[in-house]
Scaffold this motif. Structure first.
Motif, short mmCIF file in Angstrom:
data_model
loop_
_atom_site.label_atom_id
_atom_site.label_comp_id
_atom_site.label_asym_id
_atom_site.label_seq_id
_atom_site.Cartn_x
_atom_site.Cartn_y
_atom_site.Cartn_z
N CYS A 140 78.39 45.15 23.24
CA CYS A 140 79.54 46.05 23.32
C CYS A 140 79.97 46.17 24.78
N LYS A 141 81.08 46.90 25.02
CA LYS A 141 81.57 47.10 26.38
C LYS A 141 81.68 48.60 26.68
N THR A 142 81.66 48.92 27.98
CA THR A 142 81.82 50.31 28.41
C THR A 142 82.42 50.30 29.80
N GLY A 143 82.80 51.47 30.28
CA GLY A 143 83.29 51.61 31.64
C GLY A 143 82.12 51.85 32.59
N GLY A 144 82.31 51.48 33.82
CA GLY A 144 81.28 51.67 34.84
C GLY A 144 81.86 51.47 36.22
N ASP A 145 81.00 51.13 37.17
CA ASP A 145 81.46 50.87 38.53
C ASP A 145 82.46 49.72 38.54
N ARG A 146 83.44 49.83 39.43
CA ARG A 146 84.43 48.77 39.57
C ARG A 146 83.85 47.59 40.34
N VAL A 147 84.13 46.39 39.83
CA VAL A 147 83.78 45.15 40.50
C VAL A 147 85.09 44.39 40.68
N ASN A 148 85.55 44.30 41.91
CA ASN A 148 86.84 43.65 42.21
C ASN A 148 87.97 44.21 41.35
N GLY A 149 87.99 45.53 41.18
CA GLY A 149 89.04 46.21 40.45
C GLY A 149 88.82 46.33 38.95
N ASN A 150 87.78 45.70 38.41
CA ASN A 150 87.50 45.73 36.97
C ASN A 150 86.33 46.67 36.70
#
Length: 113
Positions: A74-84
């Motif tokens: 699955c996917k979730t939000g977290g720290d940004r990596v190069n804006g993602n």
């Protein structure tokens, strides 16, 4: 707020996702949805660093080589990596998080945790 362990994340995903699927679909469709397989290809030239939480500062638990196929739960939000800010919970041998910035989806986009 981030969950402290991949198992806690998995439990939350199963508890919330299964209830939502069962409430809106037939039993046959719910069974198919629960078994959806998500995959991606690692695009990080030096390999994808796998972490125990969806943050850049969390503990490193492994590495997936460039070009390898990973299985995504699955996917979730977290720290940004190069804006993602998207992170994928991967199921290859261990439950670990990888930045979606370095993973190209193969087929369907993973569901939310």
């Amino acid at each position: 707020m981030f969950l402290r362990s991949p198992l806690a994340a998995l439990a939350l995903c199963v508890a919330t996702g299964a209830a939502a699927v069962l409430a809106t679909t037939s039993p046959a469709a719910a069974d198919q949805s629960a078994h959806q397989e998500y995959k991606g290809r690692v695009t990080a030239k030096g390999g994808l660093i796998l972490r125990d939480r969806p943050t850049r500062s969390s503990r490193i638990v492994g590495k997936a080589p460039y070009g390898s196929i990973v299985h995504i739960f699955c996917k979730t939000g977290g720290d940004r990596v190069n804006g993602n800010d998207r992170w994928y919970l991967l199921t290859d041998g261990t439950w670990a998080w990888g930045s979606a910035y370095y993973i190209d989806n193969i087929g369907a986009v993973p569901r939310w945790c």
